[in-house]
Scaffold this motif. Structure first.
Motif, short mmCIF file in Angstrom:
data_model
loop_
_atom_site.label_atom_id
_atom_site.label_comp_id
_atom_site.label_asym_id
_atom_site.label_seq_id
_atom_site.Cartn_x
_atom_site.Cartn_y
_atom_site.Cartn_z
N ALA A 113 7.80 2.60 4.29
CA ALA A 113 6.49 2.71 3.79
C ALA A 113 6.82 3.24 2.28
O ALA A 113 6.05 2.66 1.55
CB ALA A 113 5.61 3.98 4.57
N ALA A 114 7.72 4.13 2.12
CA ALA A 114 7.95 4.43 0.70
C ALA A 114 8.42 3.27 -0.01
O ALA A 114 8.25 3.12 -1.23
CB ALA A 114 9.01 5.78 0.75
N ARG A 115 9.30 2.43 0.60
CA ARG A 115 9.85 1.27 -0.31
C ARG A 115 8.85 0.24 -0.72
O ARG A 115 8.97 -0.17 -1.91
CB ARG A 115 10.86 0.82 0.57
CG ARG A 115 11.70 -0.41 -0.28
CD ARG A 115 13.09 -0.93 1.04
NE ARG A 115 12.68 -1.00 2.19
CZ ARG A 115 12.00 -2.19 2.68
NH1 ARG A 115 11.71 -3.02 1.84
NH2 ARG A 115 11.79 -2.27 4.02
N LEU A 130 -6.64 3.09 1.00
CA LEU A 130 -5.41 2.63 1.83
C LEU A 130 -5.69 3.50 2.86
O LEU A 130 -5.89 4.70 2.94
CB LEU A 130 -4.35 2.71 1.09
CG LEU A 130 -4.11 2.00 0.17
CD1 LEU A 130 -4.21 2.63 -1.25
CD2 LEU A 130 -2.50 1.45 0.06
N ILE A 131 -5.47 3.03 4.19
CA ILE A 131 -5.59 3.69 5.45
C ILE A 131 -4.15 3.62 5.99
O ILE A 131 -3.68 2.41 6.21
CB ILE A 131 -6.46 3.35 6.26
CG1 ILE A 131 -7.95 3.55 5.86
CG2 ILE A 131 -6.42 4.22 7.61
CD1 ILE A 131 -9.14 3.07 6.83
N SER A 132 -3.57 4.89 6.39
CA SER A 132 -2.05 4.51 6.83
C SER A 132 -1.71 5.51 7.91
O SER A 132 -2.07 6.62 8.20
CB SER A 132 -1.00 4.54 5.64
OG SER A 132 0.25 4.38 6.06
N GLY A 133 -0.89 5.03 8.81
CA GLY A 133 -0.24 5.85 9.97
C GLY A 133 0.96 6.38 9.40
O GLY A 133 1.65 7.34 10.08
N GLN A 134 1.63 5.90 8.22
CA GLN A 134 2.85 6.21 7.67
C GLN A 134 2.54 6.96 6.18
O GLN A 134 1.43 6.49 5.56
CB GLN A 134 3.69 5.13 7.44
CG GLN A 134 4.41 4.64 8.78
CD GLN A 134 4.77 5.63 9.80
OE1 GLN A 134 5.64 6.64 9.38
NE2 GLN A 134 4.69 5.20 10.89
N PRO A 135 3.17 7.91 5.87
CA PRO A 135 2.79 8.45 4.41
C PRO A 135 3.36 7.41 3.46
O PRO A 135 4.23 6.64 3.38
CB PRO A 135 3.85 9.63 4.32
CG PRO A 135 4.88 9.58 5.52
CD PRO A 135 4.34 8.51 6.34
N LEU A 136 2.33 6.98 2.25
CA LEU A 136 2.77 6.01 1.17
C LEU A 136 2.97 7.08 0.06
O LEU A 136 2.36 8.21 -0.23
CB LEU A 136 1.24 5.14 1.09
CG LEU A 136 1.13 4.59 2.42
CD1 LEU A 136 -0.21 3.62 2.16
CD2 LEU A 136 2.30 3.35 2.48
N VAL A 137 3.48 6.46 -0.98
CA VAL A 137 3.70 7.00 -2.16
C VAL A 137 3.01 6.39 -3.32
O VAL A 137 3.10 5.12 -3.34
CB VAL A 137 5.29 7.35 -2.45
CG1 VAL A 137 5.85 8.23 -1.42
CG2 VAL A 137 5.99 6.04 -2.51
N LEU A 154 -3.74 8.79 7.64
CA LEU A 154 -3.37 9.24 6.35
C LEU A 154 -4.38 8.35 5.32
O LEU A 154 -4.58 7.13 5.62
CB LEU A 154 -2.16 9.07 5.74
CG LEU A 154 -1.15 9.89 6.49
CD1 LEU A 154 0.22 9.56 6.16
CD2 LEU A 154 -1.27 11.32 6.47
N PHE A 155 -5.16 8.99 4.26
CA PHE A 155 -5.98 8.17 3.41
C PHE A 155 -5.71 8.42 2.09
O PHE A 155 -5.45 9.34 1.72
CB PHE A 155 -7.58 8.74 4.00
CG PHE A 155 -7.89 8.35 5.06
CD1 PHE A 155 -8.69 7.09 5.79
CD2 PHE A 155 -7.72 9.26 6.37
CE1 PHE A 155 -9.06 7.07 6.74
CE2 PHE A 155 -8.11 9.04 7.58
CZ PHE A 155 -8.74 7.95 8.01
N TYR A 156 -5.73 7.27 1.44
CA TYR A 156 -5.59 7.38 -0.32
C TYR A 156 -6.47 6.29 -1.00
O TYR A 156 -6.95 5.45 -0.58
CB TYR A 156 -4.02 6.57 -0.25
CG TYR A 156 -3.07 7.24 0.59
CD1 TYR A 156 -2.26 8.48 0.02
CD2 TYR A 156 -2.40 6.93 1.71
CE1 TYR A 156 -1.23 8.98 0.63
CE2 TYR A 156 -1.62 7.68 2.36
CZ TYR A 156 -0.63 8.57 1.84
OH TYR A 156 0.13 9.16 2.48
N ARG A 157 -6.35 6.67 -2.12
CA ARG A 157 -7.22 6.01 -3.21
C ARG A 157 -6.32 5.41 -4.07
O ARG A 157 -5.38 6.18 -4.39
CB ARG A 157 -8.19 6.82 -3.70
CG ARG A 157 -9.22 5.93 -4.71
CD ARG A 157 -10.37 6.55 -5.02
NE ARG A 157 -11.23 6.88 -3.91
CZ ARG A 157 -11.99 6.21 -3.39
NH1 ARG A 157 -12.36 4.79 -3.36
NH2 ARG A 157 -12.74 6.80 -2.49
N ALA A 158 -6.16 4.03 -4.54
CA ALA A 158 -5.25 3.46 -5.27
C ALA A 158 -5.94 4.03 -6.85
O ALA A 158 -6.96 4.21 -7.10
CB ALA A 158 -5.57 2.10 -5.36
#
Length: 158
Positions: A113-115, A130-137, A154-158
């Motif tokens: 996920a990091a890669r 973004l919705i993810s079961g893994q941590p994104l960076v 996990l929830f993220y905004r671009a």
């Protein structure tokens, strides 16, 4: 917690998170990206809650349930790196991405996920979710629905 209870908790969080995110991107332009087709349950749900959106689907192999098979023109088969580059080079922008790649070995899944995060970032609309079961960076973590435990999805905004 039993593995069954854990799976139910994960699937409920996934559904609630996708429903929440679909409402959040209502006024936003852009496609949807499902990273990891698997059996096709998530794709099937996405096309039900976002019927007017183009939904790109990416996976190494097409082995989903027949009722959850994406159209050939929306299925990107192969390794994630070239498929994400293909989307970016074609100018497609993503308003909502669901990251569900993984083989079940946590350390490997987190590293992958990091890669892949910088490549996912290339296709995201500014402000996309973004919705993810893994941590994104490289994305801004945000609070998802209150019904979902912070460690479950996990929830993220671009």
């Amino acid at each position: 917690m039993s593995r069954l209870d854990s799976m139910l908790r994960r699937l409920t969080a996934q559904r609630d998170g996708l429903n929440w995110a679909a409402a959040q991107i209502e006024a936003m332009d852009g496609d949807v990206l499902d990273l990891g087709l698997g059996n096709g349950r998530t794709y099937d749900h996405l096309r039900e809650i976002l019927p007017s959106r183009r939904i790109w689907v990416m996976d190494r192999v097409l082995q989903c349930h027949p009722n959850s098979t994406p159209p050939a023109e929306d299925f990107l088969q192969g390794e994630a790196e070239p498929m994400l580059l293909k989307l970016a080079e074609a100018g497609h922008t993503i308003a909502l991405a669901h990251y569900d790649f993984g083989r079940g070995i946590k350390s490997d899944d987190v590293a992958e996920a990091a890669r892949l995060s910088p490549l996912v970032k290339q296709v995201m609309c500014p402000g996309g979710l973004l919705i993810s079961g893994q941590p994104l960076v490289g994305f801004t973590p945000i609070q998802g629905p209150e019904t979902i435990a912070p460690d479950r999805y996990l929830f993220y905004r671009a």
